[in-house]
Design an enzyme around this catalytic site. Structure first.
Site, PDB file in Angstrom:
ATOM      1  N   ASN A   9       0.889  -1.175   0.000  1.00  0.00           N
ATOM      2  CA  ASN A   9       0.000   0.000   0.000  1.00  0.00           C
ATOM      3  C   ASN A   9       0.916   1.211   0.000  1.00  0.00           C
ATOM      4  OD1 ASN A   9      -1.755   2.078   0.490  1.00  0.00           O
ATOM      5  ND2 ASN A   9      -2.375   1.383   2.543  1.00  0.00           N
ATOM      6  N   TRP A  10       1.008   1.844  -1.147  1.00  0.00           N
ATOM      7  CA  TRP A  10       1.937   2.975  -1.263  1.00  0.00           C
ATOM      8  C   TRP A  10       1.443   4.210  -0.522  1.00  0.00           C
ATOM      9  CZ3 TRP A  10       3.764   3.174  -7.124  1.00  0.00           C
ATOM     10  CH2 TRP A  10       4.461   1.998  -7.424  1.00  0.00           C
ATOM     11  N   LYS A  11       0.164   4.234  -0.181  1.00  0.00           N
ATOM     12  CA  LYS A  11      -0.438   5.425   0.450  1.00  0.00           C
ATOM     13  C   LYS A  11      -0.175   6.658  -0.428  1.00  0.00           C
ATOM     14  CE  LYS A  11      -0.141   3.098   4.842  1.00  0.00           C
ATOM     15  NZ  LYS A  11      -0.043   3.179   6.295  1.00  0.00           N
ATOM     16  N   HIS A  96      -9.420   1.231   4.821  1.00  0.00           N
ATOM     17  CA  HIS A  96      -8.155   1.434   5.544  1.00  0.00           C
ATOM     18  C   HIS A  96      -8.399   2.354   6.734  1.00  0.00           C
ATOM     19  CE1 HIS A  96      -4.070   2.515   6.528  1.00  0.00           C
ATOM     20  NE2 HIS A  96      -3.701   1.439   5.867  1.00  0.00           N
ATOM     21  N   GLU A  98      -6.801   4.715   7.876  1.00  0.00           N
ATOM     22  CA  GLU A  98      -6.574   6.141   7.597  1.00  0.00           C
ATOM     23  C   GLU A  98      -7.797   6.760   6.915  1.00  0.00           C
ATOM     24  OE1 GLU A  98      -2.837   5.523   5.575  1.00  0.00           O
ATOM     25  OE2 GLU A  98      -1.989   4.849   7.476  1.00  0.00           O
ATOM     26  N   GLU A 168      -5.459  -4.956  10.333  1.00  0.00           N
ATOM     27  CA  GLU A 168      -4.399  -3.981  10.594  1.00  0.00           C
ATOM     28  C   GLU A 168      -4.679  -3.268  11.917  1.00  0.00           C
ATOM     29  OE1 GLU A 168      -2.325  -2.676   6.707  1.00  0.00           O
ATOM     30  OE2 GLU A 168      -4.051  -1.384   6.995  1.00  0.00           O
ATOM     31  N   GLY A 174       2.637   2.076  10.878  1.00  0.00           N
ATOM     32  CA  GLY A 174       3.628   3.144  10.773  1.00  0.00           C
ATOM     33  C   GLY A 174       4.314   3.484  12.079  1.00  0.00           C
ATOM     34  N   SER A 214       3.509  -2.271  10.366  1.00  0.00           N
ATOM     35  CA  SER A 214       4.949  -2.369  10.631  1.00  0.00           C
ATOM     36  C   SER A 214       5.522  -3.740  10.306  1.00  0.00           C
ATOM     37  CB  SER A 214       5.258  -1.978  12.080  1.00  0.00           C
ATOM     38  OG  SER A 214       4.875  -0.629  12.312  1.00  0.00           O
ATOM     39  N   GLY A 235       2.918  -1.177   4.226  1.00  0.00           N
ATOM     40  CA  GLY A 235       3.016   0.241   3.904  1.00  0.00           C
ATOM     41  C   GLY A 235       4.456   0.622   3.605  1.00  0.00           C
ATOM     42  N   GLY A 236       5.129   1.194   4.591  1.00  0.00           N
ATOM     43  CA  GLY A 236       6.473   1.746   4.409  1.00  0.00           C
ATOM     44  C   GLY A 236       7.438   0.823   3.690  1.00  0.00           C
TER      45      GLY A 236
HETATM   46  P1  13P Z   1       3.121   0.222   7.647  1.00  0.00           P
HETATM   47  O1  13P Z   1       3.590  -1.065   7.034  1.00  0.00           O
HETATM   48  O2  13P Z   1       3.868   1.430   7.143  1.00  0.00           O
HETATM   49  O3  13P Z   1       3.024   0.143   9.129  1.00  0.00           O
HETATM   50  O4  13P Z   1       1.614   0.455   7.096  1.00  0.00           O
HETATM   51  C1  13P Z   1       0.720  -0.588   7.180  1.00  0.00           C
HETATM   52  C2  13P Z   1      -0.481  -0.212   6.416  1.00  0.00           C
HETATM   53  O5  13P Z   1      -1.226   0.680   6.809  1.00  0.00           O
HETATM   54  C3  13P Z   1      -0.752  -0.909   5.162  1.00  0.00           C
HETATM   55  O6  13P Z   1      -2.027  -0.645   4.698  1.00  0.00           O
END
Ligand code: 13P
Length: 251
Positions: A9-11, A96, A98, A168, A174, A214, A235-236
């Site tokens: 997930n590149w966000k 998600h 967010e 999640e 994050g 994470s 994510g990251g």
């Molecule tokens: P991180 O891997 O950066 O913690 O993000 C997880 C995430 O929200 C994937 O959708």
């Protein structure tokens, strides 16, 4: 039997040029490799069409990070599920944390989005998970059950079977603070049991349930070794090929 999936997930990261470079490098890194999981990247909307044309989508599945709760019309700035599908994308992340926290997405709205995604033959990667307070006060089982039942359990078995679940925990996103392998297995098993209560054992056994929060090259192996953890939503660590590959290869 259910699929293992590692999805990025590149966000809101990467310009179009940077995104294309990342997608192509990943495609090259995966070419000819025998993998034990499907690989997906979910990118910002404006990247989708170009990314789909730049990678072998049989090797790297492509998805959006959201879609609108309407099909078309006067909704300035929104992107619909049919538009996402028209780029060649096959997946869409929905719900998600967010989106829930910053853009007020409710379970009811997410039910509509899921309906529209399925109607466009997109595979929803549907996110659920609790905040820290709910983890600490022990209500997290109830929280994920409510998210599932309000948003998804109205679908027929045939429809539900097309959905991928991503657990999640918000406190792990994050933050560098991952759920332990035991915590992940406990809640994933609970999610699968809840699905079984609604749709039966066969559907529950065939549902891919991904862990997100994470997840990285150092902890992926332990997390994915759990019987009810069928991959990750990353994510990251999905923003660099060198960090994403070890997670893919953890299977
Ligand atoms: P991180 O891997 O950066 O913690 O993000 C997880 C995430 O929200 C994937 O959708």
């Amino acid at each position: 039997m259910r699929k293992n999936i590692v999805a990025g997930n590149w966000k809101m990261n990467k310009t179009l040029q940077e995104g294309l470079e990342l997608a192509k490098s990943l495609d090259q890194a995966l070419a000819g490799k025998k993998l034990n999981c499907d690989v997906v990247i979910c990118t910002p909307f404006i990247h989708l069409a170009s990314v789909c044309q730049s990678v072998n989508t049989e090797v790297v599945g492509v998805g959006a990070e959201n879609c609108a709760d309407h099909t078309s019309g006067a909704y300035t700035g929104e992107i619909s599920a049919p538009m996402v599908a028209s780029t060649g994308a096959k997946y869409v992340i929905l719900g998600h944390s967010e989106r829930r926290a910053y853009y007020g997405e409710t379970n009811e709205m997410l039910k509509t989005k899921t309906t529209l995604a399925l109607a466009s033959n997109l595979t929803p990667i549907f996110c659920i998970g609790e905040v820290l307070e709910e983890r600490e006060n022990g209500t997290f089982f109830e929280v994920v059950k409510t998210q599932l039942s309000e948003a998804l359990f109205g679908f027929s078995a045939e429809e539900f079977a097309k959905i991928v679940i991503a657990y999640e925990p918000v406190w792990a996103i994050g933050t560098g603070k991952t759920a332990s392998a035991d915590q992940a297995q406990e809640i994933h098993a609970f999610i699968r049991k809840t699905i079984e209560e609604n749709y039966g054992k066969e559907i529950a056994d065939n549902t891919s349930i991904l862990y997100g929060g994470s997840c990285n090259g150092s902890n992926a192996k332990e997390l994915f070794a759990n019987p009810d953890v069928d991959g990750g939503l990353i994510g990251g660590a999905s923003l660099e090929v060198d960090k994403f590959m070890p997670i893919i290869e953890a299977f």
